[in-house]
Design a protein around this motif. Sequence first.
Motif, short mmCIF file in Angstrom:
data_model
loop_
_atom_site.label_atom_id
_atom_site.label_comp_id
_atom_site.label_asym_id
_atom_site.label_seq_id
_atom_site.Cartn_x
_atom_site.Cartn_y
_atom_site.Cartn_z
N PRO A 204 -112.09 -3.69 -50.58
CA PRO A 204 -111.27 -4.43 -49.60
C PRO A 204 -112.00 -5.67 -49.09
O PRO A 204 -113.23 -5.74 -49.07
CB PRO A 204 -111.06 -3.41 -48.47
N VAL A 205 -111.22 -6.65 -48.67
CA VAL A 205 -111.75 -7.90 -48.11
C VAL A 205 -111.50 -7.91 -46.61
O VAL A 205 -110.88 -7.01 -46.05
CB VAL A 205 -111.10 -9.12 -48.79
N GLN A 206 -111.98 -8.96 -45.95
CA GLN A 206 -111.83 -9.09 -44.51
C GLN A 206 -110.79 -10.15 -44.16
O GLN A 206 -111.09 -11.31 -43.93
CB GLN A 206 -113.18 -9.44 -43.88
N LYS A 207 -109.52 -9.75 -44.19
CA LYS A 207 -108.41 -10.57 -43.73
C LYS A 207 -108.35 -11.95 -44.41
O LYS A 207 -108.05 -12.96 -43.77
CB LYS A 207 -108.47 -10.73 -42.21
N GLU A 208 -108.64 -11.98 -45.69
CA GLU A 208 -108.43 -13.22 -46.44
C GLU A 208 -106.93 -13.46 -46.57
O GLU A 208 -106.14 -12.53 -46.72
CB GLU A 208 -109.10 -13.13 -47.81
N LYS A 209 -106.54 -14.72 -46.53
CA LYS A 209 -105.11 -15.06 -46.48
C LYS A 209 -104.57 -15.37 -47.88
O LYS A 209 -105.22 -16.06 -48.67
CB LYS A 209 -104.88 -16.25 -45.55
#
Length: 310
Positions: A204-209
């Motif tokens: 998982p990533v940290q809130k990449e858009k």
Amino acid sequence: MNKVTRKNALTWVVAAAIMLAGCSQQGSTPTGATIGHNPNPVQVPKNAIGEAVGYKIIGIDAGAGSMVKTEEVMKLYGLDNWQLVEGSDAAMTAALTRAYEQKQPIIITGWTPHWMFKKLDLKYLQDPKNGFGGAEQIHTIVRKGLKQDHPAAYRFLDAFQWKPADMEAVMVHILDGKKPEEAAAEWVKNNEDKVGKWVEGLAPVQKEKLTIAYVAWDSEIASSHIVKEVLETKLGYEVELSQVQAGPMWAGVAMGDVDGMVAAWLPSTDASYLKKFGDQLEDLGPNLDGTKIGLVVPGYMNIQSIEELK
């Protein structure tokens, strides 16, 4: 289209009388989300089909691949006095449902998967000249550079693949009153094994858009919300869904304004867009097999082929 002559008007009246007689014999169809099937065809004389529907084929939004293909098919069969009516998926299905409940004739641009084939007794008109082509696929298309910028999203979109029954299940839940977000969340929750394979090994990533483009067709509403749900709940992205028409959807991915879409009908329906933008984007291949487009009528109509419309 030329004005209807008195003779044609009389033909229409006769056709309408025959249709009403058929309705009185079988009874009216109750309204509601699920509409019963009709075993006996309404006997509209084949030479009166055009008059009965006003020489109109009810379509969806202008620029959609199915609309472009239908215009080509109309020329192929010499339907010069017919009109392809532009609208939307919602307007088309509303017109179909109204006609179906009253057992009135109607011709639409249709495709599968779609909930209307699960709720209504419909049939494709035979296409002996193969103007619409055969079975198609829905492809996932992404912008160039997505693999480097968002590798987890790229790998998920590359792995995303489901079946027509999956898509139809989500569409029916939306039709029955659920919001698209709710229907997608429920489907993902109930299909953890399938979803798990799509995201297997991805961190998982940290809130990449990300921005995913889609067209407001019931099938694409379903698939795009599923993709959004998985990207957000399983991989940590923040996803914006951008609703546009078909042309801007393809152009947006090609120019890098959006990150991707899961709504490319190939090899036939969206062929013109692929030809125009193909070298500016990346095709990840099919996410769904077994799609089809064509002219569709209710099962009660006594017509079998596009050739009978001329």
